[in-house]
Design a protein around this motif. Sequence first.
Motif, short mmCIF file in Angstrom:
data_model
loop_
_atom_site.label_atom_id
_atom_site.label_comp_id
_atom_site.label_asym_id
_atom_site.label_seq_id
_atom_site.Cartn_x
_atom_site.Cartn_y
_atom_site.Cartn_z
N PHE A 1 35.09 45.50 48.30
CA PHE A 1 34.03 45.89 46.96
C PHE A 1 33.92 47.27 46.69
CE2 PHE A 1 33.01 41.95 49.37
CZ PHE A 1 32.96 41.00 48.32
N GLY A 2 34.18 47.61 45.57
CA GLY A 2 34.03 49.29 45.41
C GLY A 2 34.84 50.14 46.29
N SER A 3 34.21 50.83 46.84
CA SER A 3 34.76 51.39 48.10
C SER A 3 34.81 51.07 49.52
CB SER A 3 34.19 52.94 47.91
OG SER A 3 32.65 52.72 48.09
N VAL A 4 34.01 49.76 49.69
CA VAL A 4 33.72 49.23 50.79
C VAL A 4 34.82 48.27 51.20
CG1 VAL A 4 32.16 48.02 52.18
CG2 VAL A 4 31.26 49.35 50.37
N GLU B 1 30.81 37.40 41.85
CA GLU B 1 30.92 38.11 43.15
C GLU B 1 29.95 39.35 43.29
OE1 GLU B 1 35.07 39.84 43.72
OE2 GLU B 1 35.90 37.85 43.30
N LYS C 1 48.79 40.42 39.27
CA LYS C 1 49.42 41.00 40.07
C LYS C 1 50.94 40.71 39.93
CE LYS C 1 46.98 40.45 43.48
NZ LYS C 1 46.49 40.47 44.91
N LYS D 1 33.25 43.89 40.72
CA LYS D 1 32.21 44.91 40.60
C LYS D 1 32.74 46.20 41.24
CE LYS D 1 27.65 44.85 39.79
NZ LYS D 1 26.33 43.93 39.75
N TYR E 1 34.84 34.46 46.20
CA TYR E 1 35.18 35.53 46.12
C TYR E 1 37.07 35.43 45.92
CZ TYR E 1 31.25 37.95 48.06
OH TYR E 1 29.85 38.23 48.16
N TYR E 2 37.65 36.25 45.43
CA TYR E 2 39.17 36.48 45.18
C TYR E 2 39.65 37.36 45.76
CZ TYR E 2 43.68 35.41 43.59
OH TYR E 2 45.15 35.15 43.30
N PRO E 3 40.36 37.19 47.05
CA PRO E 3 41.17 38.19 47.71
C PRO E 3 41.93 39.30 47.10
CG PRO E 3 42.16 35.95 48.18
CD PRO E 3 41.31 35.82 47.64
N ASP E 4 42.00 40.54 47.18
CA ASP E 4 42.81 41.42 46.73
C ASP E 4 44.31 41.31 47.27
OD1 ASP E 4 40.25 42.47 45.98
OD2 ASP E 4 40.23 44.16 47.28
N ASP E 5 44.32 40.67 48.31
CA ASP E 5 45.75 40.66 48.83
C ASP E 5 45.44 39.47 50.01
OD1 ASP E 5 48.36 41.12 48.92
OD2 ASP E 5 48.31 43.29 49.69
N ARG F 1 20.87 52.45 46.69
CA ARG F 1 21.27 51.31 46.69
C ARG F 1 22.92 51.63 47.13
NH1 ARG F 1 24.29 50.82 41.62
NH2 ARG F 1 23.15 52.26 40.55
N ARG F 2 23.46 52.60 46.96
CA ARG F 2 24.96 53.11 47.12
C ARG F 2 25.20 53.36 48.71
NH1 ARG F 2 27.61 56.38 43.45
NH2 ARG F 2 27.09 55.76 41.20
N LYS G 1 39.80 42.44 51.23
CA LYS G 1 39.04 42.34 50.16
C LYS G 1 38.19 43.67 50.26
CE LYS G 1 36.74 40.50 46.96
NZ LYS G 1 37.23 40.23 45.57
#
Lengths: 328, 370, 514
Positions: free
Chosen positions: C16-19, A326, B364, B18, C56-60, C405-406, C14
């Motif tokens: 990524f960090g705070s995005v 990822e 989850k 990440k 990618y794997y979805p958060d929800d 980069r942030r 989905k």
Amino acid sequence: MLGIISNLITQTLGYSSTLLFGSTGEIITEKSGNLNLGTPGIMSLGGVFGVIGAYYYTTFVSNFNPLVSIIVTLLATIIGSLLTTLIYCFLTITLRANQNVTGLALTTFGVGLANFLGGIINNKAEGSSGVSAFPPIAMAYQTKLPFADNLGFIGKAFLSSGFMTYLAIIIAIITAIVIKRTRIGLNLRAVGENPATADAAGINVNRYKYVATCLGGVISGLGGLHLVMQYLSGGWNKSAVEQFGWLSVALVIFAVWRPLLSILGSVLFGALYVIPFSIPNLAPKNQQLLELLPYVVTIIVLAISSMRKKRETQPPESLGTTYFREER
Amino acid sequence: MSKNSSNTVKEPLIHFTKRDDITGIKSVLVHGIGLLAGLIVCAVFIMLVTGLSPIEVYVKMFQGTFGGDVTRLKALHHTAILLAISLAVTPAFKMKFWNIGAEGQVLIGALAAAFCMLEYGNTLQEPVLLLVMFLTSMLAGIIWAIIPAIFKALWNTNETLFTLMMNYVATTLVGYFIMVKDRSGRSDLGILNERTGYGYLPKLFGQDYYLNISIVIFITILVFIYLKYSKQGYEISVVGESQNTAKYIGINVKKVIIRTMAISGAICGITGLLLVAGSPTPSINESIVGGQGFTAILVSWMAKFNPIIMIFVSALVVFLGDGGASATDALKIDSSVGEVLTAIIIFFIIGCEFFIRYKVSFRKRQKGDK
Amino acid sequence: MNSSAAIELKNITKTFGSVIANKNVSLTVNKGEILSILGENGSGKTTLMNMISGIYYPDDGQIFIDGKEVVISSPRDAFDYKIGMIHQHFKLVDVFTATENIILGHEDKQNYNSKKATQKVKEICDMYGFEIDPTKKIYNMAVSEKQTVEIIKVLYRGADILILDEPTAVLTPQETEKLFNILRKMRDLGKAIIIITHKLNEVLELSDKVAVLRKGEYIGTVNTAETNESELTEMMVGKKISLNIERSVPVDPQDRLIVENIDCKNREGVKLLDNVSFTARSGEILGIAGIAGSGQRELLEAIAGLQHLETGKILYNNPKTGEVDDLKDKTPMQIRELGVRLSFVPEDRLGMGLVGNMDIAENMMLRSYRKGKSIFLERKSPRDLAEHIIEDLEVITPGVTTPVRRLSGGNIQKVLVGREISSAPTVLMAAYPVRGLDINSSYTIYNLLNGQKEKGVAVIFVGEDLDVLTELCDRIMVICGGKVTGIVDGRTTSKEEIGLLMTNSRGGENNEQK
């Protein structure tokens, strides 16, 4: 005269096989994109585990059987080097740690632990001082092929080594075929070249990296065992295993990641290693100076291959980098 | 989990994502936990081999290093030498130049010092001799370092293996030197200039090693300022981060690579001098550096290239090394234990960095629970 | 549930960090249907598709295939559900042949270079009319060939759901038409096709339905037949915005940079620039159009002193001294020492223009750290400049000390462009300066370029969006295969004309209209 030459060839093959085990293992590892600088440590531990196996076998088994002794020591080496390599795999593959630092730490660890464990075995076997050795087991390893002496010069020169020498060559050839000609080899190369592509193609990148690196580690470890059995009579001292480990890593570059070229390379390196000791009437200091040869040759090969940049002789593209699916 | 109605739904058990790097206190905490876990494993290791309790182990290790008056000076000196080599490899590492040849660079510096002591000991005035030794050691280190650097700069030759091979060349040359100089036939030169004392570094405050330690403190400050505040230090950072950026803003990358390695080599060479001439009993042999060239790389990495943190990391590594050796001296095995302990610690430190860069989430609860 | 739905997404999220890349996205694709996913750069299209293809794997959220809920946790799972994705950045192994790439990871029991595999590849080629050499190595291939390999790879695995991520970005209009015909054929054979794009005309031409994403959120799906460009634009960017870019008439243009007959070769000896000549004038924006990889990067890098040239001249008219200097084969330092005020916004922002791990102030220092004789760095003025840029260009950042980069893509670009124009350049080169930026940031960049033009700077703008090129530039130079195929007037030209020049590899004539 012929006798001297055949003796020289046999000796060369002896050192060569350690290098060949080491470099074949490292080639398999690097094909998966892992640069394992821990190889010298793995080889040292592989060797010392063989010694441990030898110690326990001779201590606890009363009637000696050469074949069983070989199996016990081989198993000990395989388990030892596998466990060591797993440390590297877990850190670099699962935890994505820097491969160079992990590898160097593993070499520090492996060499240190090997000397430590070797020291304990020495103390146990021989009391407070001295170096232990297990000559019967070493002899079992050095048994010639039964028909070697009947085949004249060829037999004396090329067929008088212990089975480990031929095992090394066979493993190198099989590795070459698997990498070049099979689907597993194709997948492995894809993982080392471009893990994202391999992943998208449904190849389990981490599994390939784990398996290739562990297999590579075990094969390298056999190199340590061979050195111990061939030249240290099955015992341990603060030996040249680490140095052979580093030469094996260098040999991978010399062989441009091809196991078949690695066979040639290891013979050449082995010869360079043997020559200084074989020239009669050579002053020790000049002998010492000639010991520079393998290192200087490696440096020259390294420099030349970097000057002529051919697409086919470049390292696997992702070598030394960790992969995270990822990554953005 | 088994109650899961649809058997096609199989979520991964552990999942990594990440995240923005953890910084500040949390990062220190993660490293602290990693270090602690490493120390515990080290203690267990020594317990297993010695039968001492963990407390006893660390008490013994402390007594063997920074605890006693005699051992403390030795441990401080070890720390200083390790620190010096770590400082030497740091500028190159910041540039992402994998110099694992510090071992050889120090050794060749030591060889140069020993050579001068024996060759010019009775022809040159003492201050001149010391100056010559200083310059030749430094020069030897520089040469050993810039050969791979030049190849790297011009042809992108793999520096890791090149510097590594240079180590063995240095080792062999030392062996050759000893055989040439040795008349006793023991392959050992013993204490150099034992009767005359030519080329011995002067004692500061009449104490052994004080001068060495002072010189290393001075180098530490220099390296710190160089990396943080100088233009060249800034160039090193840029080249290390991205060679493309460096070229884009007009930095001569080749020059920076060679210059930086020359600095690394110079510090290594001086360290070699300290090892030989800074010792109250100067000697030279193949294992005088004793693998510290490799350990220094790990120290530099653990300290995140920060010279100040490096002081403490070096002290920790010496504590583990010398302490580990003294805690196990009853076993009558050489000092290899220290290397094992150092490696265990670094395994934990690099392992814990994963948790700074990635987030771990476990399976989850079942859908519909939410 | 619709029985013909091939794939259905429900409330996919989905981060990524705070995005937040995707927030509650739901959509459906039927069999025998082409769905376009429309959205600006950074709206989360690719992330969404990467979740379908197991990258990618979805958060929800949930995914249904043929009406059944599934979990796709790896690309292998995706294959098992007959999903195939053609990534924008091709997932091919360079040193492998086409066949090796096609069969990679596909587990059938045959030996991998067996005739059967080749036969199957051939069958697929015949069926859809592909032309490739199965034994050719990828690194010898042109981009369109690589794309063909990607498509065959997916078909070889028997995919029924095809996802194409920006497939036309690297193609000529003619190649695009060919691809579209193939996609229509697949649709007619009952496959479900998802195509990611931000080009409206392609959406309207090809797809049956359009799903729109905006900043990670799902806006809605409409039938293509029932919509039009302005409605889609509105869905895509939120509010109605004028697509017009202000273009002033150049004031007193003077030849600033004269490039004459330059040639550039790569390591293998292939010509990347072939006899390129043009003039960049002060107070003017010169656009450079071409298919990606036609030599744009080499051209700008050659001017900036980063490429070795075989032949030719790069003449700079110094407005201060009136002297003319040849910049050919000068290093960036030498160019600077000549007093040439050249600024360059490279394509690779974090890999070349900026250092991602350094903060904004340290990135300002990249251009200025050499000033003064001291061996030590001066940190005050870069810091002031950083604060100045943050304020002027409204850079959103937690502070001057945040690693760049942030920052988001748009803010990164503002930092870079801000630094480059802060040195009061006479020539400003910008390569794809709005790639990956949202509409607002893009307009900020256009305005900055226009501002420089009005100050008398010679601006060179390498772009990919022909609409933008024709609205922003005074003149447009088209290159194809390293050759200049034409220089046209930005006010009178059409996209079709440029499109033709982009593919005319024989060209080389200068049909500039005065």
